[in-house]
Design a protein around this motif. Structure first.
Motif, PDB file in Angstrom:
ATOM      1  N   ILE A 132      46.557  54.728 -19.092  1.00 53.96           N
ATOM      2  CA  ILE A 132      47.331  56.134 -18.674  1.00 53.96           C
ATOM      3  C   ILE A 132      48.288  55.788 -18.220  1.00 53.96           C
ATOM      4  CG2 ILE A 132      44.918  57.271 -18.744  1.00 53.96           C
ATOM      5  CD1 ILE A 132      45.014  57.320 -15.872  1.00 53.96           C
ATOM      6  N   GLY A 141      48.541  59.171 -22.423  1.00 55.25           N
ATOM      7  CA  GLY A 141      47.216  58.354 -22.620  1.00 55.25           C
ATOM      8  C   GLY A 141      47.600  57.538 -23.923  1.00 55.25           C
ATOM      9  N   GLY A 152      49.597  65.015 -22.023  1.00 51.57           N
ATOM     10  CA  GLY A 152      48.633  66.089 -21.700  1.00 51.57           C
ATOM     11  C   GLY A 152      49.392  67.173 -21.079  1.00 51.57           C
ATOM     12  N   TYR A 180      41.288  62.461 -20.149  1.00 48.35           N
ATOM     13  CA  TYR A 180      41.661  61.842 -21.457  1.00 48.35           C
ATOM     14  C   TYR A 180      40.536  61.262 -22.119  1.00 48.35           C
ATOM     15  CZ  TYR A 180      44.162  58.501 -24.501  1.00 48.35           C
ATOM     16  OH  TYR A 180      44.511  57.834 -25.803  1.00 48.35           O
ATOM     17  N   SER A 182      39.563  58.640 -24.934  1.00 41.05           N
ATOM     18  CA  SER A 182      40.282  57.620 -25.894  1.00 41.05           C
ATOM     19  C   SER A 182      39.778  57.624 -27.471  1.00 41.05           C
ATOM     20  CB  SER A 182      39.898  56.251 -25.403  1.00 41.05           C
ATOM     21  OG  SER A 182      38.578  55.903 -25.442  1.00 41.05           O
ATOM     22  N   ASN A 185      41.986  60.358 -28.665  1.00 39.12           N
ATOM     23  CA  ASN A 185      43.347  60.339 -28.055  1.00 39.12           C
ATOM     24  C   ASN A 185      43.922  61.749 -27.769  1.00 39.12           C
ATOM     25  OD1 ASN A 185      45.833  58.985 -27.468  1.00 39.12           O
ATOM     26  ND2 ASN A 185      46.556  59.507 -29.394  1.00 39.12           N
ATOM     27  N   TRP A 187      43.874  64.827 -24.612  1.00 40.36           N
ATOM     28  CA  TRP A 187      43.585  65.329 -23.248  1.00 40.36           C
ATOM     29  C   TRP A 187      42.955  66.615 -23.108  1.00 40.36           C
ATOM     30  CZ3 TRP A 187      44.924  62.741 -18.555  1.00 40.36           C
ATOM     31  CH2 TRP A 187      45.788  61.517 -18.650  1.00 40.36           C
TER      32      TRP A 187
END
Length: 270
Positions: A132, A141, A152, A180, A182, A185, A187
């Motif tokens: 991030i 991110g 984001g 965030y 992962s 992917n 926000w």
């Protein structure tokens, strides 16, 4: 030595002479401009008994630049005790800072670049499967499942707290939480309405957020959120396990079961 007759003649002139001397001494103060004394206050140094003149106030027509507010980012620390037994986490993603850019290198060798031109980087870190970046303009991110940096929603707060997990990271301001994910992917923005952040944890595909009013559990692959109102109780300890998450209050336990995807309330006073 004056005779008795001369003393009688001299005495009436004494009050007149003294009055004239006093009038001459007070004339400068009587005719001075009273505006010249505006703000002219003296302070007495009680230690050295010395008088010191305070600094002059700026003229109202002059522009005095204000001191910029320091933008602060700190690493978040849980208030409730975190009893989670975290497995060994290997960071499988990395990035390097180039000339006005950050380059992320994914686990499969893919390079994902982001231009930082015109931005001031306030925080950056890689952990687990994602990285991030926090700047004065963006929240960013990138993960091993993405092909570009994900930006984001950003509201320009000046103070942040940052917490990183294996699969998710939290950036918390005074007004909002930015999570965030992962896996996707993405926000996620969570509003804080008259509540404050108390705890955050991420283990495998679950993320837990504790505030002063509620518990939030998020299933990261599906982005589904589950919420439990704390009913004015505080959480003093929590623990994330493979099949459930325990949140301990003084007289109650809220257990979130992965299988049923629901909270169960247990009374600890029985």
């Amino acid at each position: 030595m004056l005779s008795k007759r001369h003393r009688k003649q001299f005495l009436p002139w004494i009050p007149i002479t003294l009055g004239f001397v006093l009038l001459v001494g007070l004339m400068p103060n009587l005719f001075a401009n009273p505006d010249s004394f505006d703000g002219d206050i003296y302070y007495i140094d009680t230690v050295g008994q010395n008088r010191s003149r305070p600094p002059k106030r700026p003229h109202p027509d002059l522009h005095v630049p204000s001191v910029p507010v320091k933008q602060d980012i700190t690493v978040f620390s849980n208030l409730p005790t975190d009893k989670t037994a975290y497995p060994y986490i290997q960071t499988t993603i990395n990035f390097v800072e180039g000339h006005l850019s950050f380059k992320a290198f994914l686990s499969d060798g893919t390079e994902v670049s982001y231009s930082t031109r015109g931005e001031h980087i306030r925080y950056n870190k890689c952990y687990g499967d994602h990285c991030i970046i926090v700047s004065q303009k963006n929240l960013l991110g990138v993960s091993n499942t993405s092909t570009e940096w994900e930006s984001g929603h950003f509201f320009g707060e000046e103070r942040y707290q940052v917490a990183m997990g294996h699969k998710a990271s939290l950036v918390a301001s005074d007004r909002k939480l930015y999570l965030y994910n992962s896996y996707t992917n993405h926000w996620e923005t969570i509003s804080l309405e008259q509540e404050t952040l108390r705890g955050f944890a991420n283990r495998y595909d679950k993320a837990a957020i504790i505030t002063s009013r509620r518990i939030l559990v998020m299933d990261l692959p599906s982005e589904t959120q589950y919420e439990q109102n704390l009913l004015l109780r505080g959480i003093y300890q929590f623990e994330m396990r493979d099949g459930f998450i325990n949140f301990y209050s003084r007289d109650k336990l809220w257990m979130f079961r992965h299988q049923t995807e629901a909270f169960e309330e247990v009374d600890l006073t029985d």
